[in-house]
Design a protein around this motif. Structure first.
Motif, mmCIF file in Angstrom:
data_model
loop_
_atom_site.group_PDB
_atom_site.id
_atom_site.type_symbol
_atom_site.label_atom_id
_atom_site.label_comp_id
_atom_site.label_asym_id
_atom_site.label_seq_id
_atom_site.Cartn_x
_atom_site.Cartn_y
_atom_site.Cartn_z
ATOM 1 N N TYR A 15 0.881 -1.183 0.004
ATOM 2 C CA TYR A 15 -0.044 -0.099 -0.054
ATOM 3 C C TYR A 15 0.912 1.243 -0.049
ATOM 4 O O TYR A 15 1.768 1.348 0.815
ATOM 5 C CB TYR A 15 -0.677 -0.068 1.239
ATOM 6 C CG TYR A 15 -1.705 1.284 1.222
ATOM 7 C CD1 TYR A 15 -2.767 1.522 0.131
ATOM 8 C CD2 TYR A 15 -1.952 2.033 2.624
ATOM 9 C CE1 TYR A 15 -3.530 2.561 0.141
ATOM 10 C CE2 TYR A 15 -2.846 3.033 2.696
ATOM 11 C CZ TYR A 15 -3.700 3.155 1.583
ATOM 12 O OH TYR A 15 -4.611 4.353 1.664
ATOM 13 N N SER A 16 0.868 2.182 -0.956
ATOM 14 C CA SER A 16 1.761 3.030 -1.252
ATOM 15 C C SER A 16 1.724 3.907 -0.018
ATOM 16 O O SER A 16 3.033 4.380 0.417
ATOM 17 C CB SER A 16 1.307 4.050 -2.558
ATOM 18 O OG SER A 16 -0.013 4.571 -2.307
ATOM 19 N N ARG A 17 0.642 4.609 0.630
ATOM 20 C CA ARG A 17 1.040 5.344 1.827
ATOM 21 C C ARG A 17 1.687 4.799 2.900
ATOM 22 O O ARG A 17 2.382 5.493 3.489
ATOM 23 C CB ARG A 17 -0.481 5.821 2.211
ATOM 24 C CG ARG A 17 -1.191 6.686 1.168
ATOM 25 C CD ARG A 17 -2.542 7.236 1.737
ATOM 26 N NE ARG A 17 -3.432 8.154 0.806
ATOM 27 C CZ ARG A 17 -3.271 9.229 0.310
ATOM 28 N NH1 ARG A 17 -2.256 10.163 0.917
ATOM 29 N NH2 ARG A 17 -3.934 9.876 -0.438
ATOM 30 N N VAL A 25 5.582 12.930 3.457
ATOM 31 C CA VAL A 25 4.678 11.777 3.179
ATOM 32 C C VAL A 25 3.409 11.962 2.635
ATOM 33 O O VAL A 25 2.752 11.267 1.901
ATOM 34 C CB VAL A 25 4.528 10.969 4.630
ATOM 35 C CG1 VAL A 25 3.625 9.949 4.498
ATOM 36 C CG2 VAL A 25 5.933 10.451 5.285
ATOM 37 N N ALA A 26 2.643 13.065 3.071
ATOM 38 C CA ALA A 26 1.176 13.443 2.772
ATOM 39 C C ALA A 26 1.343 13.646 1.306
ATOM 40 O O ALA A 26 0.435 13.126 0.480
ATOM 41 C CB ALA A 26 0.834 14.472 3.764
ATOM 42 N N SER A 27 2.009 14.557 0.785
ATOM 43 C CA SER A 27 1.801 15.038 -0.699
ATOM 44 C C SER A 27 2.462 13.966 -1.595
ATOM 45 O O SER A 27 1.682 13.781 -2.341
ATOM 46 C CB SER A 27 3.138 16.375 -0.727
ATOM 47 O OG SER A 27 4.246 15.974 -0.480
ATOM 48 N N TYR A 76 1.495 9.822 -5.309
ATOM 49 C CA TYR A 76 1.919 8.304 -5.919
ATOM 50 C C TYR A 76 0.715 7.159 -5.442
ATOM 51 O O TYR A 76 1.020 5.928 -5.260
ATOM 52 C CB TYR A 76 2.999 7.713 -5.269
ATOM 53 C CG TYR A 76 4.178 8.482 -6.030
ATOM 54 C CD1 TYR A 76 4.325 8.292 -7.350
ATOM 55 C CD2 TYR A 76 5.182 9.349 -5.126
ATOM 56 C CE1 TYR A 76 5.727 8.703 -7.866
ATOM 57 C CE2 TYR A 76 6.198 9.785 -5.665
ATOM 58 C CZ TYR A 76 6.485 9.593 -7.065
ATOM 59 O OH TYR A 76 7.651 10.039 -7.713
ATOM 60 N N LEU A 77 -0.542 7.694 -5.259
ATOM 61 C CA LEU A 77 -1.539 6.868 -4.685
ATOM 62 C C LEU A 77 -1.708 5.538 -5.388
ATOM 63 O O LEU A 77 -1.860 4.334 -4.893
ATOM 64 C CB LEU A 77 -3.042 7.660 -4.702
ATOM 65 C CG LEU A 77 -4.028 6.908 -3.886
ATOM 66 C CD1 LEU A 77 -3.785 6.196 -2.548
ATOM 67 C CD2 LEU A 77 -5.290 7.656 -4.111
ATOM 68 N N GLN A 125 8.249 1.559 -8.500
ATOM 69 C CA GLN A 125 8.256 2.746 -9.331
ATOM 70 C C GLN A 125 8.410 4.096 -8.357
ATOM 71 O O GLN A 125 9.110 4.933 -8.548
ATOM 72 C CB GLN A 125 7.215 2.911 -10.321
ATOM 73 C CG GLN A 125 7.337 4.190 -11.129
ATOM 74 C CD GLN A 125 6.077 4.203 -12.308
ATOM 75 O OE1 GLN A 125 5.560 3.107 -12.278
ATOM 76 N NE2 GLN A 125 5.861 5.805 -12.616
ATOM 77 N N ILE A 126 7.650 4.011 -7.301
ATOM 78 C CA ILE A 126 7.601 5.158 -6.334
ATOM 79 C C ILE A 126 9.409 5.389 -6.009
ATOM 80 O O ILE A 126 9.559 6.440 -5.827
ATOM 81 C CB ILE A 126 6.538 4.832 -5.285
ATOM 82 C CG1 ILE A 126 5.203 4.835 -5.883
ATOM 83 C CG2 ILE A 126 6.898 5.860 -4.070
ATOM 84 C CD1 ILE A 126 4.174 4.571 -4.516
#
Length: 328
Positions: free
Chosen positions: A260-262, A279-281, A286-287, A293-294
């Motif tokens: 999970y990306s977040r 983290v938030a932005s 990248y959701l 890739q992230i």
């Protein structure tokens, strides 16, 4: 997770989610040091069975009732084991005509029985009267049947129906321990390689527990659960693979193939790979982007001499890459 993880593992997952749901507001409101992500609250990637020297639990009424019912059906008693990696989980194996029955004791949920059949063609069938576990999906080759609260006799009848016409690959007293440990690892790898507990599974667990929680806190609880999973994978990988200078664990981190990306971004912040304020932005940006890739894009954004270095790639206990930070 058809075999044992569908019961032990999913119960532990369910308990974790309930604990997170109950206590999450404390962390949110008070920013406390409450540490839910610890070795005793996470489901281990690997377990081991040790023969148990403490069998007092078998004298309890719940154990006695189920054990006597199994013996009446013709099951022979096997050894009693402690599940190393899951404190307070104990079990006893039973065997009858190619079927293994497993009597469990876990203080938070009491006693229950699994009946397990392994076919020569790879069929893997479990019938259980456990109170939880149906929320979590099984490996494709596995069949699980939940008859919550059913009698041992009902389980026996159902597994005979489910396995009619199959040829048994016997689970015996001699191979039970290896069978249990291997099946558990397969189940955990299946969960990890699909990115852990899915949102649909999480919601099924939430719907099946009595805790009321707002949508905002439910989302935060999901994020917390997914972060716990990555910490679990981190520990599992470093426990399974010896790396040079692993005593300097703080320089290493993992990039799972699926996550999970977040939660992954928060994990990177916790290991000082990215700043907390990013983290938030980055989570919004990248959701829906694959985790490898992230990380590639983030790493390429660093000055060349400050980029993380690829150390190795692993397949077990899950597919992931291991990186080291050039700075500490």
């Amino acid at each position: 997770m058809a075999l044992f993880f569908q019961i032990i593992g999913s119960i532990v997952v369910a308990i974790i989610l309930i604990i997170v749901a109950i206590y999450l507001f404390i962390r949110i409101k008070f920013k406390s040091a409450l540490e839910l992500t610890n070795s005793e609250s996470m489901t281990p990637m690997v377990v081991h069975l040790n023969e148990s020297y403490d069998t007092e639990w078998l004298q309890e009424d719940g154990s006695q009732e189920l054990s006597k019912a199994l013996v009446r059906l013709g099951f022979e008693k096997g050894k009693v084991y402690d599940v190393i990696g899951m404190p307070d989980v104990s079990l006893q194996a039973f065997f009858n005509e190619g079927v293994s029955a497993v009597l469990y004791k876990y203080p938070l949920v009491g006693h229950w029985v699994d009946m397990v059949y392994l076919g020569e063609s790879g069929e893997d069938v479990t019938v259980t009267n456990a109170v939880s576990g149906s929320e979590i999906d099984s490996r494709p080759e596995c069949t699980k049947v939940h008859l919550t609260g059913a009698s041992v006799e009902d389980l026996w009848q159902r597994i005979q129906t489910e396995c009619e016409g199959m040829s048994s690959s016997d689970i015996t007293a001699e191979n039970f321990r290896a069978f249990f440990e291997t099946a558990y690892q397969k189940d955990m790898a299946f969960i990890a390689n699909k990115g852990g507990v899915t949102r649909a599974e999480f919601m099924r667990v939430h719907r099946n527990n009595p805790v009321k929680i707002s949508d905002e806190n439910l989302e935060a609880a999901f994020l917390e659960t997914k972060l716990q999973e990555i910490e679990q994978w981190h520990e599992g990988i470093f426990s399974a693979h010896e790396l040079e200078d692993y005593e300097r664990e703080e320089i290493y981190f993992i990039v799972p193939e699926t996550a999970y990306s977040r939660a992954f971004l928060q994990y990177l912040a916790d290991y000082d790979v990215i700043p907390e304020e990013a983290v938030a932005s980055l989570g919004d940006k990248y959701l829906n982007t694959p985790v490898p890739q992230i990380f590639s894009e983030i790493n390429n954004g660093f000055s060349e001499k400050l980029r993380a270095n690829h150390v190795t790639s692993v397949e077990l206990p899950l597919k992931a890459a291991v990186f080291s930070k050039p700075y500490v």
